[in-house]
Structures are given as C-alpha cells and as structure tokens.
Design a protein around this motif. Structure first.
Motif, PDB file in Angstrom:
ATOM      1  N   ASN A   1     -17.371 108.915 -44.848  1.00 43.11           N
ATOM      2  CA  ASN A   1     -17.563 109.267 -43.442  1.00 43.11           C
ATOM      3  C   ASN A   1     -17.031 108.179 -42.521  1.00 43.11           C
ATOM      4  O   ASN A   1     -17.465 107.023 -42.590  1.00 43.11           O
ATOM      5  N   VAL A   2     -16.052 108.522 -41.685  1.00 45.45           N
ATOM      6  CA  VAL A   2     -15.599 107.638 -40.603  1.00 45.45           C
ATOM      7  C   VAL A   2     -15.609 108.482 -39.340  1.00 45.45           C
ATOM      8  O   VAL A   2     -14.708 109.306 -39.106  1.00 45.45           O
ATOM      9  N   PHE A   3     -16.640 108.282 -38.529  1.00 44.99           N
ATOM     10  CA  PHE A   3     -16.827 109.086 -37.323  1.00 44.99           C
ATOM     11  C   PHE A   3     -15.723 108.800 -36.334  1.00 44.99           C
ATOM     12  O   PHE A   3     -15.503 107.666 -35.915  1.00 44.99           O
ATOM     13  N   VAL A   4     -15.011 109.842 -35.952  1.00 46.74           N
ATOM     14  CA  VAL A   4     -13.821 109.664 -35.135  1.00 46.74           C
ATOM     15  C   VAL A   4     -14.155 109.045 -33.772  1.00 46.74           C
ATOM     16  O   VAL A   4     -13.350 108.278 -33.219  1.00 46.74           O
ATOM     17  N   ALA A   5     -15.311 109.336 -33.224  1.00 50.51           N
ATOM     18  CA  ALA A   5     -15.670 108.752 -31.926  1.00 50.51           C
ATOM     19  C   ALA A   5     -15.838 107.243 -32.006  1.00 50.51           C
ATOM     20  O   ALA A   5     -15.658 106.539 -31.003  1.00 50.51           O
ATOM     21  N   ALA A   6     -16.178 106.735 -33.187  1.00 47.14           N
ATOM     22  CA  ALA A   6     -16.357 105.297 -33.357  1.00 47.14           C
ATOM     23  C   ALA A   6     -15.035 104.544 -33.314  1.00 47.14           C
ATOM     24  O   ALA A   6     -15.025 103.316 -33.206  1.00 47.14           O
ATOM     25  N   LEU A   7     -13.926 105.268 -33.382  1.00 48.58           N
ATOM     26  CA  LEU A   7     -12.619 104.632 -33.320  1.00 48.58           C
ATOM     27  C   LEU A   7     -12.273 104.157 -31.917  1.00 48.58           C
ATOM     28  O   LEU A   7     -11.349 103.364 -31.742  1.00 48.58           O
ATOM     29  N   LEU A   8     -12.985 104.652 -30.915  1.00 47.70           N
ATOM     30  CA  LEU A   8     -12.634 104.406 -29.517  1.00 47.70           C
ATOM     31  C   LEU A   8     -13.541 103.363 -28.879  1.00 47.70           C
ATOM     32  O   LEU A   8     -14.745 103.306 -29.163  1.00 47.70           O
ATOM     33  N   ASP A   9     -12.955 102.567 -28.009  1.00 51.59           N
ATOM     34  CA  ASP A   9     -13.717 101.637 -27.185  1.00 51.59           C
ATOM     35  C   ASP A   9     -14.426 102.452 -26.103  1.00 51.59           C
ATOM     36  O   ASP A   9     -13.762 103.112 -25.292  1.00 51.59           O
ATOM     37  N   PRO A  10     -15.758 102.444 -26.066  1.00 56.20           N
ATOM     38  CA  PRO A  10     -16.452 103.267 -25.072  1.00 56.20           C
ATOM     39  C   PRO A  10     -16.178 102.860 -23.630  1.00 56.20           C
ATOM     40  O   PRO A  10     -16.413 103.638 -22.710  1.00 56.20           O
ATOM     41  N   ALA A  11     -15.670 101.660 -23.428  1.00 54.89           N
ATOM     42  CA  ALA A  11     -15.423 101.191 -22.060  1.00 54.89           C
ATOM     43  C   ALA A  11     -14.255 101.919 -21.406  1.00 54.89           C
ATOM     44  O   ALA A  11     -14.309 102.240 -20.213  1.00 54.89           O
ATOM     45  N   ASP A  12     -13.201 102.206 -22.177  1.00 55.40           N
ATOM     46  CA  ASP A  12     -12.019 102.820 -21.547  1.00 55.40           C
ATOM     47  C   ASP A  12     -11.380 103.925 -22.387  1.00 55.40           C
ATOM     48  O   ASP A  12     -10.344 104.474 -22.002  1.00 55.40           O
ATOM     49  N   GLY A  13     -11.977 104.249 -23.540  1.00 55.24           N
ATOM     50  CA  GLY A  13     -11.460 105.336 -24.358  1.00 55.24           C
ATOM     51  C   GLY A  13     -10.224 105.008 -25.166  1.00 55.24           C
ATOM     52  O   GLY A  13      -9.634 105.909 -25.775  1.00 55.24           O
ATOM     53  N   THR A  14      -9.821 103.753 -25.202  1.00 54.31           N
ATOM     54  CA  THR A  14      -8.670 103.368 -26.019  1.00 54.31           C
ATOM     55  C   THR A  14      -9.110 103.171 -27.470  1.00 54.31           C
ATOM     56  O   THR A  14     -10.290 102.946 -27.760  1.00 54.31           O
ATOM     57  N   PHE A  15      -8.140 103.261 -28.382  1.00 59.63           N
ATOM     58  CA  PHE A  15      -8.431 102.993 -29.783  1.00 59.63           C
ATOM     59  C   PHE A  15      -8.770 101.512 -29.960  1.00 59.63           C
ATOM     60  O   PHE A  15      -8.187 100.649 -29.312  1.00 59.63           O
ATOM     61  N   ARG A  16      -9.696 101.252 -30.846  1.00 61.45           N
ATOM     62  CA  ARG A  16     -10.084  99.872 -31.129  1.00 61.45           C
ATOM     63  C   ARG A  16      -8.924  99.109 -31.771  1.00 61.45           C
ATOM     64  O   ARG A  16      -8.019  99.709 -32.368  1.00 61.45           O
ATOM     65  N   PRO A  17      -8.943  97.779 -31.670  1.00 62.26           N
ATOM     66  CA  PRO A  17      -7.884  96.984 -32.302  1.00 62.26           C
ATOM     67  C   PRO A  17      -7.856  97.206 -33.813  1.00 62.26           C
ATOM     68  O   PRO A  17      -8.875  97.554 -34.432  1.00 62.26           O
ATOM     69  N   VAL A  18      -6.706  96.976 -34.408  1.00 55.65           N
ATOM     70  CA  VAL A  18      -6.533  97.223 -35.841  1.00 55.65           C
ATOM     71  C   VAL A  18      -7.577  96.519 -36.701  1.00 55.65           C
ATOM     72  O   VAL A  18      -8.101  97.130 -37.648  1.00 55.65           O
ATOM     73  N   PRO A  19      -7.933  95.252 -36.448  1.00 51.58           N
ATOM     74  CA  PRO A  19      -8.952  94.629 -37.295  1.00 51.58           C
ATOM     75  C   PRO A  19     -10.293  95.376 -37.272  1.00 51.58           C
ATOM     76  O   PRO A  19     -10.974  95.473 -38.305  1.00 51.58           O
ATOM     77  N   GLU A  20     -10.660  95.924 -36.126  1.00 51.67           N
ATOM     78  CA  GLU A  20     -11.904  96.689 -36.045  1.00 51.67           C
ATOM     79  C   GLU A  20     -11.769  98.029 -36.759  1.00 51.67           C
ATOM     80  O   GLU A  20     -12.704  98.485 -37.427  1.00 51.67           O
TER      81      GLU A  20
END
Length: 291
Positions: free
Chosen positions: A211-230
C-alpha cells in the motif's frame, strides 16, 4: 516545427509553464473530472466533467481534455482506456502532433497523471504533468482566461505500448504464482484494510499487495509531488521487491499517480491495472485480502 524545449521530467513547475506560454508548439490540457463514491452500498459513483470550471477559468491557451467523453472507451467499463484508434483521434482533435509539447493539469492532479499515462501508453513521450496543478497556478496569482480555447487539429503519431497497462489475466497470474511483479494498492490505508465497503462489490485488496497511498505523495502545502528522497521512503517496501511494478486503485485513475512517482524513482517496468478494484471485486471467484 520541432518543439522548442524538451521536457526534463514527468513534472514541470508553474514557473516553467509560465516561461513557455508563448511557445507555439506547446499544448496545455485541462483534464479535470469530479468523482464521488456512492453514499450507500449498491449505489453508483458519480462522475462529472470539469468543463464548467474550465470555461470559468483556465490557464491561458489551455484546451479541455474530456476524459469521460473522449479519453475513455464507451461502454468499456469504469474509465477503461480507449482503443489506440479512438485515442489517436481524440489526441489529434486536441492538437497533439509529433512536434508538440504537452503539459496536463487538473484540479485533482491524478486526472492529469491519467492523461499523461495514456499519452505514454500510446507512444507519445514529450508530455509532463503540471506540478501543483491549477491550484498552485492560481495561488501564485498567475493569469487565467475564461471561455473555450482550442489548438489546430493535428495528426497524432505514436506506437502503442500495451505493456504500460496490465489486464486481469496478468494480475491473476501474479496472485496465483505468488510473485512475478509487485502489486501496489494506491488507495488509502482504510481502503487497503477494508472489511466493509460501499465503493465496490466486495471489500478488500488484491492478495499480496503493498500500500502506497497516492495522496501521501503530495505536499499538502501546495499540492506538488514530494522530493525524490521522500518518495523513495514511501516506496521503500515496493522497491525492495525486484521486477515489474503494477499499480491499481478503484478504476485506474489514482494508480497513475503512483506510476508517475515510480518513474521519478527510476523504475522503468511499471504498469497500471486498468480494471483495478472495479473489475477485480466484481468477480466473486477472485480472492481478496481484508483487515
């Protein structure tokens, strides 16, 4: 005329797009759809085009890509991928030719990732998703327009890549063999562990899924994808498994968000199970894990 700028990654920033708005080879697509689950068991999901919002305000020059009417197969199921012929005709009407650059956005980014994946699967590579989407664009005070816009029709050229989609037979083989690919469940942890559901015919997940929740991929502050290390940390268990990665969700939309993240992480053998839980849970003979 060749594209003036090749896209560096599956994502482009709002700054990049603002700098390239005047590029005559650029095709900007608004792919917004609104989707809501049924209120009670046995009910139907609601799907509504985002065209009214597009007509009210969109990124200058953008055309509306109608995922419901044009970029799905009629009567093929829940947002089933269109045939190569149907997709090519729709893409041509949107002005996507061999010398164009495409940037897709949506109010909910995973509709944009769906169109991005459809383009890749039909052999078109010069496409990216607008990181942060329309929300980030407007939050930054960037310009918008109202009314409908379009691009000159073009001949879409691309060689389909059927390996970018997995079908029921492939997923069933993975489950029965206990390997051969890593199945990635893209919905919430609650959906992953579900013992009850109103959203699908039966509750549960495809056996063996991570399970990798797709919403967790995004920064909640601006909706951008999280950095690659995250992102790498979120996909740690998935990437620990060798070989092909097959993402799925309810109907093949959110799963394309996990697919994009896997591409960012350097995974090259990635597929989306197009039928997803809508198809799998409709067959009572297919196994499910719950809890």
């Amino acid at each position: 005329m060749a594209p003036t700028t090749a896209l560096p990654t599956p994502l482009v920033s709002t700054e990049w797009l603002a700098d390239h708005l005047d590029d005559p080879t650029l095709r900007i697509l608004d792919a917004t759809v609104h989707l809501a689950p049924p209120a009670e068991a046995g009910g139907a999901w609601s799907q509504t085009t985002g065209r009214p919002e597009y007509l009210a305000a969109h990124i200058p020059g953008a055309a509306f890509a109608d995922v419901i009417a044009d970029l799905s197969e009629p009567d093929g199921g829940w947002f089933t991928k269109p045939s190569p012929e149907r997709f090519a005709a729709a893409a041509g009407r949107l002005g996507i030719g061999p010398d164009t650059t495409v940037v897709v956005y949506a109010v909910n980014v995973f509709w944009a990732t769906r169109v991005w994946w459809l383009l890749l699967a039909n052999g078109f590579d010069n496409v990216a998703v607008l990181d942060g989407g329309f929300g980030k664009w407007t939050a930054e005070g960037r310009p918008t327009r109202s009314g409908a816009e379009s691009y000159p029709p073009a001949e879409f050229v691309g060689t389909p890549r059927p390996e970018l989609f997995a079908d029921l037979a492939e997923v069933r083989q993975v489950v029965e063999n206990g390997g051969g690919a890593c199945l990635v469940h893209s919905l919430s942890p609650e959906d992953y562990r579900a013992t009850e559901t109103v959203s699908y015919p039966r509750p549960g997940r495809i056996p063996g899924s991570r399970n990798v929740f797709v919403a967790a991929l995004l920064d909640p502050a601006d909706g951008t994808f999280r950095p690659v290390p995250e992102l790498r940390e979120l996909f740690q268990e998935v990437q620990a498994e060798p070989g092909r990665k097959v993402t799925y969700c309810g109907g093949g939309i959110a799963a394309t968000g996990d697919a994009l993240a896997l591409r960012l992480l350097g995974e090259t053998d990635v597929a989306v199970y197009d039928g997803s839980l809508m198809e799998w849970t409709s067959d009572p003979s297919l196994p499910l894990e719950v809890g």
